[in-house]
Scaffold this motif. Structure first.
Motif, PDB file in Angstrom:
ATOM      1  N   LEU A 229       0.815  -1.214   0.000  1.00 32.77           N
ATOM      2  CA  LEU A 229       0.000   0.000   0.000  1.00 32.77           C
ATOM      3  C   LEU A 229       0.849   1.264   0.000  1.00 32.77           C
ATOM      4  CD1 LEU A 229      -2.755  -1.167   2.497  1.00 32.77           C
ATOM      5  CD2 LEU A 229      -3.072  -0.676   0.057  1.00 32.77           C
ATOM      6  N   GLN A 230       2.026   1.217   0.606  1.00 41.39           N
ATOM      7  CA  GLN A 230       2.917   2.380   0.563  1.00 41.39           C
ATOM      8  C   GLN A 230       3.366   2.649  -0.872  1.00 41.39           C
ATOM      9  OE1 GLN A 230       3.843   4.597   2.746  1.00 41.39           O
ATOM     10  NE2 GLN A 230       2.968   3.737   4.623  1.00 41.39           N
ATOM     11  N   ARG A 231       3.655   1.597  -1.600  1.00 36.27           N
ATOM     12  CA  ARG A 231       4.109   1.762  -2.983  1.00 36.27           C
ATOM     13  C   ARG A 231       2.974   2.155  -3.915  1.00 36.27           C
ATOM     14  NH1 ARG A 231       6.741  -3.167  -2.127  1.00 36.27           N
ATOM     15  NH2 ARG A 231       5.243  -4.154  -3.517  1.00 36.27           N
ATOM     16  N   ASN A 232       1.778   1.652  -3.649  1.00 37.31           N
ATOM     17  CA  ASN A 232       0.662   1.847  -4.567  1.00 37.31           C
ATOM     18  C   ASN A 232      -0.640   1.903  -3.769  1.00 37.31           C
ATOM     19  OD1 ASN A 232      -1.144   1.861  -6.683  1.00 37.31           O
ATOM     20  ND2 ASN A 232      -0.441  -0.046  -7.613  1.00 37.31           N
ATOM     21  N   PRO A 233      -0.950   3.055  -3.137  1.00 42.26           N
ATOM     22  CA  PRO A 233      -2.095   3.147  -2.221  1.00 42.26           C
ATOM     23  C   PRO A 233      -3.436   2.772  -2.837  1.00 42.26           C
ATOM     24  CG  PRO A 233      -0.668   5.054  -1.983  1.00 42.26           C
ATOM     25  CD  PRO A 233      -0.187   4.312  -3.190  1.00 42.26           C
ATOM     26  N   THR A 234      -3.624   3.037  -4.113  1.00 42.89           N
ATOM     27  CA  THR A 234      -4.903   2.714  -4.754  1.00 42.89           C
ATOM     28  C   THR A 234      -4.843   1.396  -5.528  1.00 42.89           C
ATOM     29  OG1 THR A 234      -4.298   4.031  -6.697  1.00 42.89           O
ATOM     30  CG2 THR A 234      -5.503   5.163  -4.936  1.00 42.89           C
ATOM     31  N   LEU A 235      -3.676   0.750  -5.503  1.00 40.33           N
ATOM     32  CA  LEU A 235      -3.471  -0.539  -6.181  1.00 40.33           C
ATOM     33  C   LEU A 235      -3.765  -0.442  -7.672  1.00 40.33           C
ATOM     34  CD1 LEU A 235      -5.003  -2.928  -3.488  1.00 40.33           C
ATOM     35  CD2 LEU A 235      -2.627  -2.175  -3.728  1.00 40.33           C
ATOM     36  N   ASP A 236      -3.465   0.720  -8.235  1.00 36.02           N
ATOM     37  CA  ASP A 236      -3.670   0.933  -9.666  1.00 36.02           C
ATOM     38  C   ASP A 236      -2.859  -0.075 -10.476  1.00 36.02           C
ATOM     39  OD1 ASP A 236      -5.360   3.043  -9.242  1.00 36.02           O
ATOM     40  OD2 ASP A 236      -3.793   4.575  -9.426  1.00 36.02           O
ATOM     41  N   GLY A 237      -3.465  -0.576 -11.526  1.00 36.82           N
ATOM     42  CA  GLY A 237      -2.768  -1.458 -12.445  1.00 36.82           C
ATOM     43  C   GLY A 237      -2.759  -2.919 -12.039  1.00 36.82           C
ATOM     44  N   ILE A 238      -3.283  -3.236 -10.833  1.00 39.83           N
ATOM     45  CA  ILE A 238      -3.322  -4.629 -10.387  1.00 39.83           C
ATOM     46  C   ILE A 238      -4.691  -5.211 -10.700  1.00 39.83           C
ATOM     47  CG2 ILE A 238      -3.218  -6.188  -8.410  1.00 39.83           C
ATOM     48  CD1 ILE A 238      -1.275  -4.281  -7.087  1.00 39.83           C
ATOM     49  N   ALA A 239      -4.712  -6.272 -11.468  1.00 45.69           N
ATOM     50  CA  ALA A 239      -5.983  -6.914 -11.804  1.00 45.69           C
ATOM     51  C   ALA A 239      -6.515  -7.664 -10.587  1.00 45.69           C
ATOM     52  CB  ALA A 239      -5.794  -7.878 -12.973  1.00 45.69           C
ATOM     53  N   PRO A 240      -7.818  -7.604 -10.341  1.00 44.55           N
ATOM     54  CA  PRO A 240      -8.420  -8.289  -9.191  1.00 44.55           C
ATOM     55  C   PRO A 240      -8.610  -9.781  -9.450  1.00 44.55           C
ATOM     56  CG  PRO A 240     -10.120  -7.196 -10.423  1.00 44.55           C
ATOM     57  CD  PRO A 240      -8.818  -6.839 -11.111  1.00 44.55           C
ATOM     58  N   PHE A 241      -7.522 -10.439  -9.757  1.00 46.86           N
ATOM     59  CA  PHE A 241      -7.537 -11.873 -10.061  1.00 46.86           C
ATOM     60  C   PHE A 241      -6.606 -12.554  -9.072  1.00 46.86           C
ATOM     61  CE2 PHE A 241      -6.077 -15.769 -11.930  1.00 46.86           C
ATOM     62  CZ  PHE A 241      -7.111 -16.245 -12.716  1.00 46.86           C
ATOM     63  N   VAL A 242      -7.162 -13.383  -8.184  1.00 46.75           N
ATOM     64  CA  VAL A 242      -6.365 -14.028  -7.140  1.00 46.75           C
ATOM     65  C   VAL A 242      -6.255 -15.523  -7.436  1.00 46.75           C
ATOM     66  CG1 VAL A 242      -6.041 -14.333  -4.667  1.00 46.75           C
ATOM     67  CG2 VAL A 242      -7.293 -12.337  -5.522  1.00 46.75           C
ATOM     68  N   ALA A 243      -5.054 -15.980  -7.696  1.00 47.20           N
ATOM     69  CA  ALA A 243      -4.831 -17.395  -7.999  1.00 47.20           C
ATOM     70  C   ALA A 243      -4.822 -18.224  -6.720  1.00 47.20           C
ATOM     71  CB  ALA A 243      -3.500 -17.550  -8.745  1.00 47.20           C
ATOM     72  N   ASP A 244      -4.934 -19.534  -6.869  1.00 48.74           N
ATOM     73  CA  ASP A 244      -4.748 -20.421  -5.725  1.00 48.74           C
ATOM     74  C   ASP A 244      -3.888 -21.588  -6.169  1.00 48.74           C
ATOM     75  OD1 ASP A 244      -6.724 -23.116  -5.761  1.00 48.74           O
ATOM     76  OD2 ASP A 244      -7.386 -21.488  -7.078  1.00 48.74           O
ATOM     77  N   SER A 245      -3.017 -22.038  -5.253  1.00 45.12           N
ATOM     78  CA  SER A 245      -2.050 -23.084  -5.595  1.00 45.12           C
ATOM     79  C   SER A 245      -2.615 -24.484  -5.438  1.00 45.12           C
ATOM     80  CB  SER A 245      -0.806 -22.939  -4.702  1.00 45.12           C
ATOM     81  OG  SER A 245      -1.157 -23.099  -3.339  1.00 45.12           O
ATOM     82  N   GLY A 246      -3.806 -24.613  -4.873  1.00 45.24           N
ATOM     83  CA  GLY A 246      -4.418 -25.920  -4.685  1.00 45.24           C
ATOM     84  C   GLY A 246      -4.498 -26.339  -3.236  1.00 45.24           C
ATOM     85  N   GLU A 247      -3.617 -25.781  -2.387  1.00 50.28           N
ATOM     86  CA  GLU A 247      -3.588 -26.249  -1.003  1.00 50.28           C
ATOM     87  C   GLU A 247      -4.821 -25.812  -0.217  1.00 50.28           C
ATOM     88  OE1 GLU A 247       0.173 -25.928   0.994  1.00 50.28           O
ATOM     89  OE2 GLU A 247       0.693 -27.711  -0.148  1.00 50.28           O
ATOM     90  N   GLY A 248      -5.399 -24.667  -0.563  1.00 52.07           N
ATOM     91  CA  GLY A 248      -6.644 -24.260   0.073  1.00 52.07           C
ATOM     92  C   GLY A 248      -7.764 -25.233  -0.256  1.00 52.07           C
ATOM     93  N   ARG A 249      -7.819 -25.696  -1.495  1.00 58.32           N
ATOM     94  CA  ARG A 249      -8.836 -26.666  -1.904  1.00 58.32           C
ATOM     95  C   ARG A 249      -8.664 -27.969  -1.127  1.00 58.32           C
ATOM     96  NH1 ARG A 249     -10.166 -25.760  -8.182  1.00 58.32           N
ATOM     97  NH2 ARG A 249      -9.476 -23.601  -8.392  1.00 58.32           N
ATOM     98  N   TRP A 250      -7.399 -28.410  -1.007  1.00 58.05           N
ATOM     99  CA  TRP A 250      -7.133 -29.656  -0.276  1.00 58.05           C
ATOM    100  C   TRP A 250      -7.531 -29.524   1.194  1.00 58.05           C
ATOM    101  CZ3 TRP A 250      -1.434 -29.980  -2.373  1.00 58.05           C
ATOM    102  CH2 TRP A 250      -1.469 -30.279  -3.740  1.00 58.05           C
ATOM    103  N   THR A 251      -7.268 -28.348   1.775  1.00 59.86           N
ATOM    104  CA  THR A 251      -7.620 -28.139   3.181  1.00 59.86           C
ATOM    105  C   THR A 251      -9.124 -28.223   3.379  1.00 59.86           C
ATOM    106  OG1 THR A 251      -5.690 -26.687   3.447  1.00 59.86           O
ATOM    107  CG2 THR A 251      -7.382 -26.584   5.147  1.00 59.86           C
TER     108      THR A 251
END
Length: 301
Positions: A229-251
């Motif tokens: 947030l210090q580098r980019n307070p508004t998070l400009d340019g970051i797509a709202p796409f969050v990947a998952d590695s699979g371990e959350g699904r396994w849990t």
């Protein structure tokens, strides 16, 4: 102690370099010539084939795998197995599914080869700060590898330990990552609420910094959120796409199988799936946090 390292990507190379810095000899192999060249510059004895790696190690050998979970691990083991001998030990430091680990340990035990699973946390910061290591496997094999674990951990007497038999290390890391999902989601939602309260004009980057000191919600994840947030307070340019590695699904699947209620972890996983369908500040911050702690690629809008 000397160790073979298969897989010299960012994390594998960082771990190998940390071992070298602590006086261990590491012989590394990666199919990519550029990765081998970069590893050589870090003090790692990079070789061009698995045959060369095995030949360069004195028996009984210890070989650490840092390759993608799934078929790549099985393929690597299939290539290594005929080159190894009874008394050798293979360590899987990746995010393998624990049931695959149990199977692999049984298969290698037929040849007298020990299989140790090491759930590894620390991301790109582990080189400097050390790694959290959750180790599963035969007690004697783990004890033999003690110098390696002590060098990789933040300190010889903390941040690592044997948590149980084969599969236990990867199972523990799976649950660790499930908890991580929930913590990240809570931070992201809280900051999204503050960002939306326009009449107060809240400086979320400054609030993150305030919370880092003395607050009951302070944590390393909050530190990383504050950095982003210090580098980019508004998070400009970051797509709202969050990947998952699979371990959350396994849990989540394990929680269901064990009749354990885990609504926070389950919903945080579902939120990651939902992030691929829309736009939100919370999802942008989640993506930024993953980039901070693990060096994971950020998809740009």
């Amino acid at each position: 102690m000397e160790l073979g390292m298969v897989g010299l990507g960012r994390m594998g190379a960082n771990m190998a370099q940390r071992l070298v810095q602590h006086g261990h000899r590491v012989v590394g192999f990666d199919p990519g010539p550029q990765a081998r060249e970069q590893a050589s510059q870090r003090g790692i004895d990079a070789v061009g084939s698995l045959d060369e790696l095995v030949d360069a190690l004195a028996a009984p050998r210890a070989i650490w795998l840092m390759v993608p979970a799934g078929e790549t691990v099985d393929r690597t083991l299939a290539e290594l197995r005929p080159r190894l001998a009874a008394g050798d030990v293979v360590i899987d430091g990746g995010n393998s599914y624990y049931q695959d680990t149990v199977r692999r340990a049984k298969e290698l035990a037929v040849d007298g080869i020990a299989y140790v699973d090491c759930g590894t946390s620390g991301g790109v910061w582990g080189l400097a700060e050390g790694y959290s290591l959750m180790v599963g496997g035969d007690e004697a094999a783990v004890e033999r590898l003690r110098p390696v674990f002590e060098a990789l951990a933040p300190a010889p007497d903390r941040g690592w330990g044997r948590v149980g038999p084969s599969g236990a290390g990867h199972f523990t890391k799976m649950v660790h990552n499930g908890i991580e999902y929930g913590m990240m989601q809570a931070y992201a939602e809280g900051f999204a609420i503050m960002e939306r309260k326009h009449e107060f004009g809240l400086d979320v980057a400054r609030i993150a910094e305030i919370w880092r000191h003395g607050s009951v919600v302070r944590s390393w994840l909050l530190d990383l959120s504050a950095n982003a947030l210090q580098r980019n307070p508004t998070l400009d340019g970051i797509a709202p796409f969050v990947a998952d590695s699979g371990e959350g699904r396994w849990t989540v699947a394990e929680a269901i199988a064990l009749d354990v209620s885990a609504p926070v972890i389950t919903l945080s996983l579902l939120e990651r799936l939902r992030s691929r369908e829309g736009d939100s500040f919370a999802d942008k911050l989640l993506a930024a946090m993953r980039g901070e702690f693990g060096g994971h690629a950020i998809r740009h809008s």
